[in-house]
Design an enzyme around this catalytic site. Structure first.
Site, short mmCIF file in Angstrom:
data_model
loop_
_atom_site.label_atom_id
_atom_site.label_comp_id
_atom_site.label_asym_id
_atom_site.label_seq_id
_atom_site.Cartn_x
_atom_site.Cartn_y
_atom_site.Cartn_z
N TYR A 136 0.95 -1.28 -0.14
CA TYR A 136 -0.02 -0.08 -0.03
C TYR A 136 0.92 1.15 0.18
CZ TYR A 136 -4.00 -3.01 1.38
OH TYR A 136 -4.92 -4.07 1.12
N GLY A 176 -18.13 -1.74 -2.29
CA GLY A 176 -19.00 -2.69 -3.02
C GLY A 176 -18.28 -2.80 -4.52
N PRO A 224 -21.15 4.75 -5.89
CA PRO A 224 -22.27 6.20 -6.02
C PRO A 224 -23.45 5.55 -6.12
CG PRO A 224 -21.01 5.57 -8.02
CD PRO A 224 -20.50 4.54 -6.81
#
Ligand SMILES: NC(=O)c1ccc[n+]([C@@H]2O[C@H](COP(=O)([O-])OP(=O)(O)OC[C@H]3O[C@@H](n4cnc5c(N)ncnc54)[C@H](OP(=O)(O)O)[C@@H]3O)[C@@H](O)[C@H]2O)c1
Length: 295
Positions: A58, A222, A231
């Site tokens: 990361y 998701g 969104p």
């Protein structure tokens, strides 16, 4: 309102108890202002978070985000800068597994030697002698994706005192069976959300039977996955959010925590107000009717 990660309840991650609302560090590296990442990490711990998910890979793409040439922000180094000396009870879970080369990126399963090097990188970046939890993160390759050799290599590193507890990530139930035959498994980390990979329900159940934590990533994002926030929350999510005076993202996290006592949340954010919102979501209790409406 008193925002605290304790509101989400606890889970024994092996021999250490953590609050079920944790924090994912993947989203702290994009902001070129490293002080924001430090602020988010310190605030998370102040609000009671004692389970942080990270990885040596990361990191910001150095030089491409308006930062000084060659500067790369590593999540692990930000964690160390923000939090070391680490408070008692803080569990940092990291992951190893994807082999990487400069030209092709993450393109192969790490060899045993590469896994050892990845563990050593995590130890160095985090500034510890022993990693709390290490997940073997696999890239599934149909027909040739047994984890026996790789998980065995990590079990050896655990035996050598470099790792306290082991987990697996991006896996199926047969991978869990393979791993359990080699060493104890503390957690399984897979992508899973209201609108993502609901076939995981069976794996969550099998983990619960064995007191293994199931730690979903992309609970908020998701189906948008790496690209970020979702969104297109469903009408049901919007409706339940309005009933609770909460955001859809908070309802996604609350839903996640309602999937079983062994399910832990690790929402990722680089935004201080999103952090507070996410931790507050651990206090939201959904009714059976609300859960049914969310699907
Ligand atoms: N094992 C694996 O292979 C794997 C893969 C991916 C991730 N992970 C781990 O799982 C953690 C969670 O995954 P994730 O970070 O990709 O996804 P996530 O937590 O589902 O969602 C993160 C996205 O949602 C946004 N967000 C977060 N809180 C929000 C809020 N309250 N309101 C609006 N937007 C919000 C974030 O943007 P902002 O920064 O703007 O808030 C970011 O774009 C990661 O941080 C990482 O530690 C593991």
């Amino acid at each position: 309102m008193n925002i605290t990660a304790t509101a989400a309840g606890d889970w024994a991650l092996g021999d250490v108890v953590v609050h079920r609302m944790g924090f994912g560090a993947m989203r702290i590296t994009p902001n070129s202002d490293r002080s924001v990442a430090i602020q988010v990490l310190r605030r998370a711990v102040e609000l009671g978070v004692n389970h942080i998910d990270t990885a040596a890979f990361y990191r910001s793409p150095g030089g491409t985000l308006g930062v000084g040439e060659g500067e790369v922000r590593y999540a692990n180094e930000l964690i160390r800068e923000a939090l070391a000396p680490y408070p008692d009870g803080l569990v940092i879970t990291t992951k190893v597994g994807p082999g990487e080369d400069p030209e092709r990126g993450f393109h192969h399963a790490a060899t045993a030697a590469e896994l050892r090097a990845q563990v050593e990188t995590n130890l160095r970046q985090l500034g510890v002698d022993c990693l709390d939890v290490v997940n073997l993160r696999i890239m599934k390759k149909p027909g040739a994706d047994s984890i026996v050799e790789r998980f065995g290599a990590l079990a050896d590193l655990r035996g050598a005192g470099l790792i306290r507890q082991l987990g697996i990530s991006n896996v199926r139930t047969d991978h869990l069976d393979e791993a359990l035959a080699i060493a104890p498994v503390t957690c399984v980390q897979n992508s899973y959300a209201i609108d993502l990979r609901r076939e995981e329900d069976e794996l969550i159940r099998r983990c619960a039977e064995r007191d293994i934590a199931y730690v979903p990533f992309f609970a908020i994002a998701g189906a948008q996955r790496e690209t970020g926030t979702a969104p297109d929350h469903s009408g049901a999510v919007e409706k339940v959010a309005a009933q609770h005076g909460a955001s859809p993202q908070q309802i996604r996290l609350a839903w996640t925590l309602h999937q079983g006592p062994n399910v832990l949340a690790i929402p990722g954010t680089g935004n201080p107000s999103h952090l507070e919102e996410n931790i507050a979501a651990g206090a939201i209790r959904l009714s059976p009717d609300e859960l049914a409406s969310l699907g």
